[in-house]
Design a protein around this motif. Structure first.
Motif, PDB file in Angstrom:
ATOM      1  N   THR A 261       0.830  -1.198   0.000  1.00  0.00           N
ATOM      2  CA  THR A 261       0.000   0.000   0.000  1.00  0.00           C
ATOM      3  C   THR A 261       0.865   1.247   0.000  1.00  0.00           C
ATOM      4  N   ASN A 262       0.403   2.269  -0.700  1.00  0.00           N
ATOM      5  CA  ASN A 262       1.073   3.566  -0.652  1.00  0.00           C
ATOM      6  C   ASN A 262       0.214   4.600   0.067  1.00  0.00           C
ATOM      7  N   HIS A 263      -0.704   4.092   0.916  1.00  0.00           N
ATOM      8  CA  HIS A 263      -1.585   4.975   1.671  1.00  0.00           C
ATOM      9  C   HIS A 263      -1.718   4.479   3.111  1.00  0.00           C
ATOM     10  N   ASN A 264      -1.917   5.416   4.022  1.00  0.00           N
ATOM     11  CA  ASN A 264      -2.261   5.093   5.400  1.00  0.00           C
ATOM     12  C   ASN A 264      -3.767   4.926   5.514  1.00  0.00           C
ATOM     13  N   GLY A 265      -4.208   4.135   6.490  1.00  0.00           N
ATOM     14  CA  GLY A 265      -5.635   4.075   6.727  1.00  0.00           C
ATOM     15  C   GLY A 265      -6.099   2.784   7.352  1.00  0.00           C
ATOM     16  N   ILE A 286      -8.771   0.737   1.318  1.00  0.00           N
ATOM     17  CA  ILE A 286      -8.183   1.438   2.456  1.00  0.00           C
ATOM     18  C   ILE A 286      -8.930   2.752   2.648  1.00  0.00           C
ATOM     19  N   TRP A 287      -9.502   2.887   3.836  1.00  0.00           N
ATOM     20  CA  TRP A 287     -10.297   4.061   4.171  1.00  0.00           C
ATOM     21  C   TRP A 287      -9.425   5.095   4.879  1.00  0.00           C
ATOM     22  N   ASP A 288      -9.604   6.342   4.488  1.00  0.00           N
ATOM     23  CA  ASP A 288      -8.902   7.450   5.127  1.00  0.00           C
ATOM     24  C   ASP A 288      -9.475   7.644   6.533  1.00  0.00           C
ATOM     25  N   ARG A 310      -1.627 -11.834   4.658  1.00  0.00           N
ATOM     26  CA  ARG A 310      -2.287 -10.531   4.672  1.00  0.00           C
ATOM     27  C   ARG A 310      -1.831  -9.757   5.895  1.00  0.00           C
ATOM     28  N   HIS A 311      -1.952  -8.444   5.788  1.00  0.00           N
ATOM     29  CA  HIS A 311      -1.534  -7.573   6.881  1.00  0.00           C
ATOM     30  C   HIS A 311      -2.434  -7.777   8.102  1.00  0.00           C
ATOM     31  N   HIS A 312      -1.855  -7.582   9.269  1.00  0.00           N
ATOM     32  CA  HIS A 312      -2.575  -7.683  10.535  1.00  0.00           C
ATOM     33  C   HIS A 312      -1.952  -6.658  11.475  1.00  0.00           C
ATOM     34  N   PRO A 313      -2.742  -5.929  12.301  1.00  0.00           N
ATOM     35  CA  PRO A 313      -4.205  -5.912  12.362  1.00  0.00           C
ATOM     36  C   PRO A 313      -4.795  -4.925  11.370  1.00  0.00           C
ATOM     37  N   GLY A 314      -5.678  -4.009  11.810  1.00  0.00           N
ATOM     38  CA  GLY A 314      -6.529  -3.275  10.884  1.00  0.00           C
ATOM     39  C   GLY A 314      -5.978  -2.003  10.290  1.00  0.00           C
ATOM     40  N   LEU A 315      -4.989  -1.378  10.915  1.00  0.00           N
ATOM     41  CA  LEU A 315      -4.449  -0.126  10.401  1.00  0.00           C
ATOM     42  C   LEU A 315      -3.179  -0.387   9.608  1.00  0.00           C
TER      43      LEU A 315
END
Length: 338
Positions: A261-265, A286-288, A310-315
């Motif tokens: 990902t190239n975004h935070n969220g 990915i939600w802002d 997959r990534h863990h946890p949610g952020l």
């Protein structure tokens, strides 16, 4: 090159069962002449092959330590033909802290090989493995799982190697481990990895990823215990029949298996572990988290494959690995070309 300061309280030449420590002098504020004592067990009987077994290369991964500490408590010399060296907590400072990297020097054990005898604690431990433990070993098993920031389908892994004979040995050992999935794994960056250090010495090497989320489950721990026993039988160190169950064979052929990902969220996965996807399928949104009323960013599969991680946890943060895919191979392991 300087001698490594680590000393073993066991005698690697002696037969029988020995429990002790790798003692690394470590002067610090609360103990001027203190040391780090890494637990080690050796079980030796006769002149057969030597297996070096490690867990907690990363300190927040627990299936390996659970399987290995039980083996250290129960394995008897008369059951062994050869040598078994057991280190349930390879990166002991990180294990005690429950962190991926060491709290003492903030280094990742799995990125500092071959290490340094006059370096930081993590580098000294790596150097001791490189120059003392690895030369003794014929077979090396290094347990991993996803730790606190990844979750995996449970698999045993080998790597594509230039030496066809060594690659065949590693594949056979991986398949004997008999995890639910068996994979020819691709690394994002092999520089400094324990895996690479072992393989460069021509050893038979198997690693795993057995779940994640910073914990272990009865299911994943039992995979570790069964696979450990199977591998020692495969090596001729233990006697008995392999316990086999169906294992799906996977391969990672190119870097398109990694999805970043190239975004935070806040990550909103559209796929589950083990799910089959096609190129272009939605992997995650990915939600802002700084605003409401904004549409999410969509991330799509770069290839056909099975979701292996997959990534863990949610952020998530920009640069995080969101997911990893692999391709299923229909040929049985025995039918693969070395």
């Amino acid at each position: 090159m300087r001698n490594n300061p680590i000393s073993a309280t066991i005698d690697f030449a002696a037969s029988g069962v020995q429990h002790g420590y790798l003692r690394l002098p470590y002067s610090r504020n609360d103990s001027a002449w203190g040391s780090i004592q890494i637990p080690i067990t050796q079980v030796k009987n006769g002149s057969g092959p030597c297996a070096l077994l490690t867990g907690a290369n990363h300190g927040d991964e627990y299936e390996g330590p659970l399987a290995l500490i039980e083996l250290a408590a129960t394995l008897r010399a008369e059951a062994v033909s050869g040598t078994v060296i057991i280190l349930p907590f390879m990166n002991y400072p990180a294990f005690l802290a429950g962190t991926r990297v060491s709290p003492l020097d903030h280094l990742n054990m799995n990125r500092v090989f071959p290490g340094k005898p006059d370096g930081s604690p993590t580098e000294k431990i790596a150097d001791y493995f490189q120059r003392t433990l690895l030369p003794m070993a014929d077979l090396v098993l290094d347990f991993h799982s996803g730790g606190k920031t990844l979750d995996f389908i449970p698999f045993a892994a080998s790597h594509a190697l230039e030496d066809a004979e060594q690659q065949a040995r590693c594949r056979a050992a991986r398949d004997a481990f008999n995890a639910p999935f068996s994979i020819e794994m691709r690394e994002i960056d092999a520089l400094g990895m324990y895996d690479d250090a072992v393989e460069r010495l021509g050893k038979t090497f198997v690693t795993t990823e057995l779940g994640g989320g910073g914990t272990a489950t009865p299911y994943t721990t039992e995979i570790a215990r069964k696979g450990l026993r199977n591998l020692l039988i495969h090596a001729g160190i233990l006697q008995g029949d392999l316990i086999r169950a169906p294992s799906r064979l996977l391969s990672q052929d190119d870097d398109g298996c990694f999805h970043f990902t190239n975004h935070n969220g806040l990550v909103d996965f559209a796929v589950s572990l083990g799910q089959t996807v096609a190129k272009g399928d939605l992997i995650a949104r990915i939600w802002d988290t700084g605003h409401t009323g904004i549409a999410p960013r969509n991330f799509y599969a770069l290839m056909d494959g099975i979701v292996t991680a997959r990534h863990h946890p949610g952020l998530v943060q920009a640069g995080d690995c969101l997911a990893v895919l692999a391709t299923e191979i229909t040929a049985q392991p025995s039918e693969q070309k070395a």
